[in-house]
Design an enzyme around this catalytic site. Structure first.
Site, PDB file in Angstrom:
ATOM      1  N   ASP A   1      -8.794  73.545  56.197  1.00  0.00           N
ATOM      2  CA  ASP A   1      -8.773  72.153  55.297  1.00  0.00           C
ATOM      3  C   ASP A   1      -7.949  72.004  54.126  1.00  0.00           C
ATOM      4  OD1 ASP A   1     -10.321  73.662  53.813  1.00  0.00           O
ATOM      5  OD2 ASP A   1     -12.095  72.254  54.055  1.00  0.00           O
ATOM      6  N   GLN A   2      -7.225  73.120  53.806  1.00  0.00           N
ATOM      7  CA  GLN A   2      -6.531  72.887  52.459  1.00  0.00           C
ATOM      8  C   GLN A   2      -5.043  72.438  53.343  1.00  0.00           C
ATOM      9  OE1 GLN A   2      -7.472  74.007  49.408  1.00  0.00           O
ATOM     10  NE2 GLN A   2      -9.692  74.199  50.637  1.00  0.00           N
TER      11      GLN A   2
END
Length: 178
Positions: free
Chosen positions: A66-67
């Site tokens: 999710d970065q």
């Protein structure tokens, strides 16, 4: 691109991209369906791949870090994707706008135009959360490209396991028809 049951015809696993914002518990959901238990799994750095057997299908679940903001680097994972799972935290009202925007970007990608979309609305066991119908209505209003696609919102809980198999049942039923 055709699908068949891998155990019957020996093809490679069905490739599923699993995306979502930090804290949606994507990795925990995969662990839950694979092992039938709840263990809080730390998010991957970059991505992780899990192969699960489900309803006679081998699913290659690509849990994308999710970065990666706004799908900028997600494109490298689109090749040969057969389905998309978007995991959302149904109790995160502030993150919903960001999630909807990311989904809109994904659905505009040519490589994903034929992929069924399963939206797992996790954390349905929390006190305050959006219902499946509320999420569906909000997404239809924000993302007109959902109309005419195969997609489903399925409420679930990675903690209790409720709703997860119903979502995967729907997704594999799509592959069984192809």
């Amino acid at each position: 691109m055709g699908f068949c049951c891998p155990k019957l015809c020996g093809s490679k696993p069905i490739r599923i991209l699993m995306l979502g914002l930090k804290g949606a518990w994507k990795s925990t959901l995969v662990h839950r369906i694979k092992f039938g238990e709840t263990t809080k799994i730390p998010p991957p750095i970059g991505f992780s791949v899990e192969i699960l057997s489900y309803q006679g299908f081998d699913l290659s679940i690509w849990d994308i870090d999710d970065q990666i903001k706004n799908g900028v680097l997600w494109k490298r994972y689109y090749a040969e994707a057969n389905g998309l799972i978007l995991v959302i935290d149904s109790s995160d009202t502030e993150g919903f706008e960001n999630t909807a925007e990311n989904l809109k970007i994904l659905l505009e990608e040519e490589e994903l135009k034929n992929c069924p979309v399963l939206i797992l609305a996790n954390k349905q066991d929390s006190d305050k959360h959006f219902t499946d119908d509320e999420i569906k209505s909000k997404l239809e209003n924000k993302i007109p490209t959902l109309v005419g696609r195969q997609w489903k919102v399925q409420g679930c809980s990675a903690f209790t396991g409720n709703g997860i198999s119903e979502g995967f049942d729907w997704l594999t039923s799509i592959f069984a028809k192809k």
